[in-house]
Design an enzyme around this catalytic site. Structure first.
Site, PDB file in Angstrom:
ATOM      1  CE1 TYR A 165       1.331   7.618  -4.139  1.00 52.47           C
ATOM      2  CE2 TYR A 165       2.389   8.985  -5.817  1.00 52.47           C
ATOM      3  CZ  TYR A 165       1.309   8.232  -5.379  1.00 52.47           C
ATOM      4  OH  TYR A 165       0.199   8.109  -6.172  1.00 52.47           O
ATOM      5  CG  HIS A 188      -3.063   1.761  -1.656  1.00 58.79           C
ATOM      6  ND1 HIS A 188      -2.718   1.553  -2.969  1.00 58.79           N
ATOM      7  CD2 HIS A 188      -4.136   0.988  -1.411  1.00 58.79           C
ATOM      8  CE1 HIS A 188      -3.567   0.685  -3.503  1.00 58.79           C
ATOM      9  NE2 HIS A 188      -4.433   0.321  -2.576  1.00 58.79           N
TER      10      HIS A 188
HETATM   11  C1  DQA Z   1      -0.723   4.131  -4.582  1.00 60.46           C
HETATM   12  C2  DQA Z   1      -2.045   4.886  -4.762  1.00 60.46           C
HETATM   13  C3  DQA Z   1      -2.558   4.734  -6.179  1.00 60.46           C
HETATM   14  O1  DQA Z   1      -3.768   5.459  -6.337  1.00 60.46           O
HETATM   15  C4  DQA Z   1      -1.547   5.292  -7.178  1.00 60.46           C
HETATM   16  O2  DQA Z   1      -1.995   5.065  -8.499  1.00 60.46           O
HETATM   17  C5  DQA Z   1      -0.196   4.740  -6.974  1.00 60.46           C
HETATM   18  C6  DQA Z   1       0.305   4.564  -5.609  1.00 60.46           C
HETATM   19  C7  DQA Z   1      -0.127   4.379  -3.196  1.00 60.46           C
HETATM   20  O3  DQA Z   1       0.710   3.604  -2.785  1.00 60.46           O
HETATM   21  O4  DQA Z   1      -0.486   5.347  -2.525  1.00 60.46           O
HETATM   22  O5  DQA Z   1       0.545   4.505  -7.938  1.00 60.46           O
HETATM   23  O6  DQA Z   1      -0.972   2.748  -4.710  1.00 60.46           O
END
Ligand code: DQA
Length: 171
Positions: free
Chosen positions: A36, A111
């Site tokens: 992330y 995402h």
């Molecule tokens: C997310 C991707 C999702 O699969 C995960 O559960 C998250 C973050 C992303 O921003 O990449 O919590 O939404």
């Protein structure tokens, strides 16, 4: 104004965008940084706010780890469009999907990572087919691209302007 002065169409009010972030996104910065990134949610929001100022868009931020709180926030309907990173709820929540449909506001799905390239359970997505647009795997840039997309649609008259206050409440 003289009779010969050209008349301008009435200025439209500014677009109001709700930026909705779901569970665990409050931990960005330290949460699985290899996936992330190292930016905190506050830093990401500051970048969105800077873009919003340039685009003349009003943004409101809301993050919760609770599904019902996210749904209640949507029910306020005090926005014209939303940017939604529902985090894990993307892959599980019929109720969040229903809320997004119920409030009748276009939203862009964001995402930080690209869930479709990760574990198979992340390929289940309850939001993608109802999103106006999607930006995935672009980290913080996805949010500003989403904002630019909504500003473009607003300028083109593709997003209805809604009343300033909540349109429905049971209070
Ligand atoms: C997310 C991707 C999702 O699969 C995960 O559960 C998250 C973050 C992303 O921003 O990449 O919590 O939404």
């Amino acid at each position: 104004m003289s009779a010969t002065e050209p008349t301008r169409p009435a200025a439209r009010r500014v677009l109001r965008v709700l930026v909705l972030n779901g569970p665990n996104l409050n931990l960005l910065g330290t949460r699985e940084p290899a996936i992330y990134g190292r930016e905190t949610l506050d830093e990401i929001n500051a970048g969105i706010a800077a873009s919003a100022a340039e685009l003349d868009v009003m943004v409101t931020f809301f993050q919760s780890n609770h599904e019902g709180a996210l749904i209640d926030r949507l029910h306020a309907r005090d926005f014209d469009a939303a940017i939604v990173n529902a985090a894990g709820l993307t892959h599980t929540s019929v109720s969040l999907r229903d809320a997004l449909l119920a409030v009748e506001r276009p939203f862009v799905e964001v995402h930080l990572s690209d869930p479709s390239t990760r574990e198979p359970f992340r390929r289940v997505n309850f939001l993608e087919d109802i999103a106006a647009a999607r930006f995935v795997g672009l980290h913080a840039r996805g949010y500003t691209l989403a904002l630019e997309e909504l500003a473009r649609r607003w300028a083109a008259g593709l997003i209805p302007a809604h009343a300033g206050d909540a349109e429905a409440s049971n209070g």
